[in-house]
Motif scaffolding. Structure first.
Motif, PDB file in Angstrom:
ATOM      1  N   ALA A  51       0.824  -1.216   0.000  1.00 49.13           N
ATOM      2  CA  ALA A  51       0.000   0.000   0.000  1.00 49.13           C
ATOM      3  C   ALA A  51       0.855   1.262   0.000  1.00 49.13           C
ATOM      4  O   ALA A  51       0.377   2.336  -0.358  1.00 49.13           O
ATOM      5  CB  ALA A  51      -0.930   0.007   1.209  1.00 49.13           C
ATOM      6  N   LEU A  52       2.114   1.131   0.373  1.00 48.09           N
ATOM      7  CA  LEU A  52       3.009   2.293   0.415  1.00 48.09           C
ATOM      8  C   LEU A  52       3.915   2.399  -0.810  1.00 48.09           C
ATOM      9  O   LEU A  52       4.773   3.263  -0.852  1.00 48.09           O
ATOM     10  CB  LEU A  52       3.887   2.232   1.673  1.00 48.09           C
ATOM     11  N   ARG A  54       4.288   2.498  -5.069  1.00 50.68           N
ATOM     12  CA  ARG A  54       3.820   2.589  -6.445  1.00 50.68           C
ATOM     13  C   ARG A  54       5.011   2.273  -7.330  1.00 50.68           C
ATOM     14  O   ARG A  54       6.159   2.516  -6.955  1.00 50.68           O
ATOM     15  CB  ARG A  54       3.288   3.988  -6.780  1.00 50.68           C
ATOM     16  N   TYR A  61       3.127   4.113 -15.116  1.00 44.24           N
ATOM     17  CA  TYR A  61       2.629   3.357 -13.972  1.00 44.24           C
ATOM     18  C   TYR A  61       2.444   1.903 -14.366  1.00 44.24           C
ATOM     19  O   TYR A  61       2.020   1.604 -15.489  1.00 44.24           O
ATOM     20  CB  TYR A  61       1.290   3.915 -13.481  1.00 44.24           C
ATOM     21  N   PRO A  78       6.410   6.297  -3.104  1.00 39.22           N
ATOM     22  CA  PRO A  78       5.191   6.221  -2.309  1.00 39.22           C
ATOM     23  C   PRO A  78       4.024   6.852  -3.068  1.00 39.22           C
ATOM     24  O   PRO A  78       4.246   7.594  -4.031  1.00 39.22           O
ATOM     25  CB  PRO A  78       5.527   7.017  -1.053  1.00 39.22           C
ATOM     26  N   PRO A  79       2.789   6.556  -2.644  1.00 38.72           N
ATOM     27  CA  PRO A  79       1.644   7.178  -3.295  1.00 38.72           C
ATOM     28  C   PRO A  79       1.757   8.703  -3.238  1.00 38.72           C
ATOM     29  O   PRO A  79       2.261   9.263  -2.258  1.00 38.72           O
ATOM     30  CB  PRO A  79       0.452   6.707  -2.465  1.00 38.72           C
ATOM     31  N   VAL A  80       1.321   9.342  -4.288  1.00 34.56           N
ATOM     32  CA  VAL A  80       1.373  10.795  -4.368  1.00 34.56           C
ATOM     33  C   VAL A  80       0.030  11.344  -3.892  1.00 34.56           C
ATOM     34  O   VAL A  80      -1.026  10.875  -4.296  1.00 34.56           O
ATOM     35  CB  VAL A  80       1.652  11.255  -5.809  1.00 34.56           C
ATOM     36  N   THR A  81       0.094  12.327  -3.010  1.00 37.24           N
ATOM     37  CA  THR A  81      -1.129  12.956  -2.552  1.00 37.24           C
ATOM     38  C   THR A  81      -1.097  14.434  -2.888  1.00 37.24           C
ATOM     39  O   THR A  81      -0.022  15.020  -3.008  1.00 37.24           O
ATOM     40  CB  THR A  81      -1.316  12.795  -1.022  1.00 37.24           C
TER      41      THR A  81
END
Length: 83
Positions: A51-52, A54, A61, A78-81
């Motif tokens: 989950a952490l 990508r 992707y 890590p996921p980008v927010t």
């Protein structure tokens, strides 16, 4: 194969990038992640929580079942927010 690590993953692995030659049975992103996790305790810590993480293969992707090849560039981040 060139492997890049960004942000928290780079901190956990301890290096920004590395060149690796995985065994022939590493054919997908998921295979590569599993193989990298076995390289060191730092790799295991960085890649343990899917989950952490990508993944991009050649700057696109990628899903866990996407194929990887020896000349590819694989980036882990890590996921980008946004905000």
């Amino acid at each position: 194969m060139r492997v890049l690590y960004f942000a928290l993953l780079r901190e956990r692995v301890g290096i920004p990038e590395e060149t690796v030659t995985p065994p022939a049975d590493v054919r997908t992103v998921a295979d590569l992640v599993a193989w990298l996790r076995g390289r060191s305790a730092q790799h295991e810590a960085a890649l343990a929580d899917a989950a952490l993480v990508r993944v991009a293969v050649n700057q696109d992707y990628a899903r866990p079942d996407q194929a990887v090849a020896p000349g590819d560039e694989i980036a882990f981040f890590p996921p980008v927010t946004g905000g």
